[in-house]
Design a protein around this motif. Structure first.
Motif, PDB file in Angstrom:
ATOM      1  N   THR A   1       0.873  -1.174   0.000  1.00 27.53           N
ATOM      2  CA  THR A   1       0.000   0.000   0.000  1.00 27.53           C
ATOM      3  C   THR A   1       0.908   1.221   0.000  1.00 27.53           C
ATOM      4  OG1 THR A   1      -1.791  -1.103   1.193  1.00 27.53           O
ATOM      5  CG2 THR A   1      -1.742   1.294   1.282  1.00 27.53           C
ATOM      6  N   TYR A   2       0.595   2.187  -0.848  1.00 29.65           N
ATOM      7  CA  TYR A   2       1.410   3.386  -0.978  1.00 29.65           C
ATOM      8  C   TYR A   2       0.612   4.611  -0.518  1.00 29.65           C
ATOM      9  CZ  TYR A   2       4.138   0.328  -4.076  1.00 29.65           C
ATOM     10  OH  TYR A   2       4.870  -0.711  -4.602  1.00 29.65           O
ATOM     11  N   TRP A   3       1.321   5.557   0.103  1.00 29.62           N
ATOM     12  CA  TRP A   3       0.712   6.812   0.575  1.00 29.62           C
ATOM     13  C   TRP A   3       1.493   7.995   0.022  1.00 29.62           C
ATOM     14  CZ3 TRP A   3       1.352   2.526   3.666  1.00 29.62           C
ATOM     15  CH2 TRP A   3       0.218   2.031   4.338  1.00 29.62           C
ATOM     16  N   SER A   4       0.789   9.106  -0.187  1.00 28.30           N
ATOM     17  CA  SER A   4       1.484  10.315  -0.637  1.00 28.30           C
ATOM     18  C   SER A   4       2.322  10.924   0.476  1.00 28.30           C
ATOM     19  CB  SER A   4       0.477  11.346  -1.154  1.00 28.30           C
ATOM     20  OG  SER A   4      -0.330  11.844  -0.105  1.00 28.30           O
ATOM     21  N   THR A   5       1.985  10.699   1.711  1.00 29.47           N
ATOM     22  CA  THR A   5       2.609  11.241   2.927  1.00 29.47           C
ATOM     23  C   THR A   5       2.449  12.753   3.039  1.00 29.47           C
ATOM     24  OG1 THR A   5       4.865  11.520   2.053  1.00 29.47           O
ATOM     25  CG2 THR A   5       4.297   9.351   2.979  1.00 29.47           C
ATOM     26  N   THR A   6       2.510  13.472   1.938  1.00 25.86           N
ATOM     27  CA  THR A   6       2.337  14.926   1.951  1.00 25.86           C
ATOM     28  C   THR A   6       0.943  15.283   1.445  1.00 25.86           C
ATOM     29  OG1 THR A   6       3.312  15.060  -0.256  1.00 25.86           O
ATOM     30  CG2 THR A   6       4.786  15.411   1.619  1.00 25.86           C
TER      31      THR A   6
END
Length: 358
Positions: free
Chosen positions: A195-200
């Motif tokens: 799972t990937y997140w933009s974090t910003t």
């Protein structure tokens, strides 16, 4: 009256009010900090250039795989129908999967994904033709250096060849950053298993902010593992095996900021609570059946520069880390692609088109 004034002062009277939803707070001196950071990152690249080596990306240096895809926007509720997502549509796309620090896929590491959509009406590009919309992701929902000041200290440590010093400097220890970095690193069986997140954060229309996420579509077959899990390129082989047999699907989702203090714009080390604000699907990324492990496919991502500022205005990047990314990615991307094209005998005059970062 003097006592009332003192009590008001002690209570914080006159302090800056808390931010509103989607509101940025630019710290004094941020522009100078960004310029100094860009200089140090270019200094690192210059060391590679001076030895005749290719210049790697400062972050996410290994291209695990580069795949073409189609991004589909379905009919959406009114609060989601904004900018790129205002109308149903289909866009050609390119996605790069990467390792954050390691060349060997068997090692524990943070994984990354960079996504570009082509032909998006209204999207503005820093380089190349208009209509390019970029999204950057990490396989952990928080950055260990989530503010411009923290990221500058990290860049300084890397430039001085003392990465460890950022975390354990006794004069400015970073125990929280160290814990985030350790939790973020893991082993993986496939780029599609993450799972990937933009974090910003990013705008989502006027007065709204979101973070993005990318994960396997509900009901999709389990990602295939590589037939050779002990190979240093086993993640590339796993995706190549899967796309040689058929398609793969990733769901693109958004999470709205609902509390400007608990979900800050200016600190990307803070995870936004998914119970308070769940991610909602707004798009579907389909990776076509294709060969992704050819030299040509890998070279396409190596010669391109992702930047979150290639964006529709409705989805403009927010926060200090994103503000720094604009100039840093342009400068570092131009340095890297120009030098590497010279080494390979390609024309160095072609503009770079993508880069990923912190």
């Amino acid at each position: 009256m003097a006592l009332m004034a003192l009590l008001a002062t002690l209570a914080g009277c006159g302090e800056e009010p808390p931010p509103a939803l989607g509101e940025e707070r630019v710290a004094p001196g941020e522009a100078a900090l960004g310029a100094a950071m860009t200089e140090r990152i270019l200094e690192i690249g210059e060391r590679h250039r001076a030895t005749g080596e290719p210049i790697p990306r400062f972050n996410q240096p290994k291209t695990v795989a580069c795949a073409t895809a189609t991004f589909e926007v379905p009919p959406l509720d009114d609060d989601l129908a904004v900018g790129l997502f205002a109308e149903p549509g289909r866009y050609e796309a390119l996605v790069r999967f990467a390792n954050a620090t390691r060349q060997d896929d068997r090692d524990k590491d943070l994984r990354g994904a960079s996504l570009r959509l082509f032909g998006v009406p209204g999207a503005e590009s820093l380089a190349g033709p208009p209509g390019q919309q970029d999204f950057l992701f990490n396989s952990h929902p928080a950055l260990f250096a989530g503010t411009p000041e923290a990221f500058y200290r990290f860049v300084e440590a890397v430039a001085d060849g003392r990465l460890w010093w950022y975390f354990v400097n006794p004069l400015a220890p970073q125990p929280r950053s160290l814990m985030i970095a350790l939790r973020a690193r893991d082993r993986s069986v496939s780029p599609l298993a993450e799972t990937y997140w933009s974090t910003t954060p990013y705008r989502f229309g006027e007065g709204h902010a979101v973070k993005y996420s990318l994960r396997s579509c509900a009901g999709a077959p389990a990602p295939m593992a590589a037939p050779d899990p002990d190979h240093p390129d086993h993640l590339r082989h796993a995706l190549a095996e899967q796309l040689a047999e058929g398609e793969a699907c990733l769901s693109f989702r958004v999470q709205f900021q609902t509390d400007p203090q608990a979900m800050p714009i200016e600190d990307a080390s803070v995870v936004w609570d998914e119970h308070a604000s769940p991610f909602r699907p707004v798009g579907r990324l389909t990776l076509h059946r294709q060969a992704i492990d050819t030299p040509r496919a890998l070279a396409r991502c190596e010669s391109t520069v992702f930047n979150p500022w290639n964006s529709h205005p409705a989805h403009r990047p927010l926060g200090g880390i994103n503000r720094l990314r604009r100039a840093i990615y342009q400068a570092a991307g131009a340095q890297r692609t120009t030098h590497n094209a010279t080494l390979s005998g390609d024309s160095p005059s072609a503009p770079p088109t993508q880069e990923e970062g912190p």
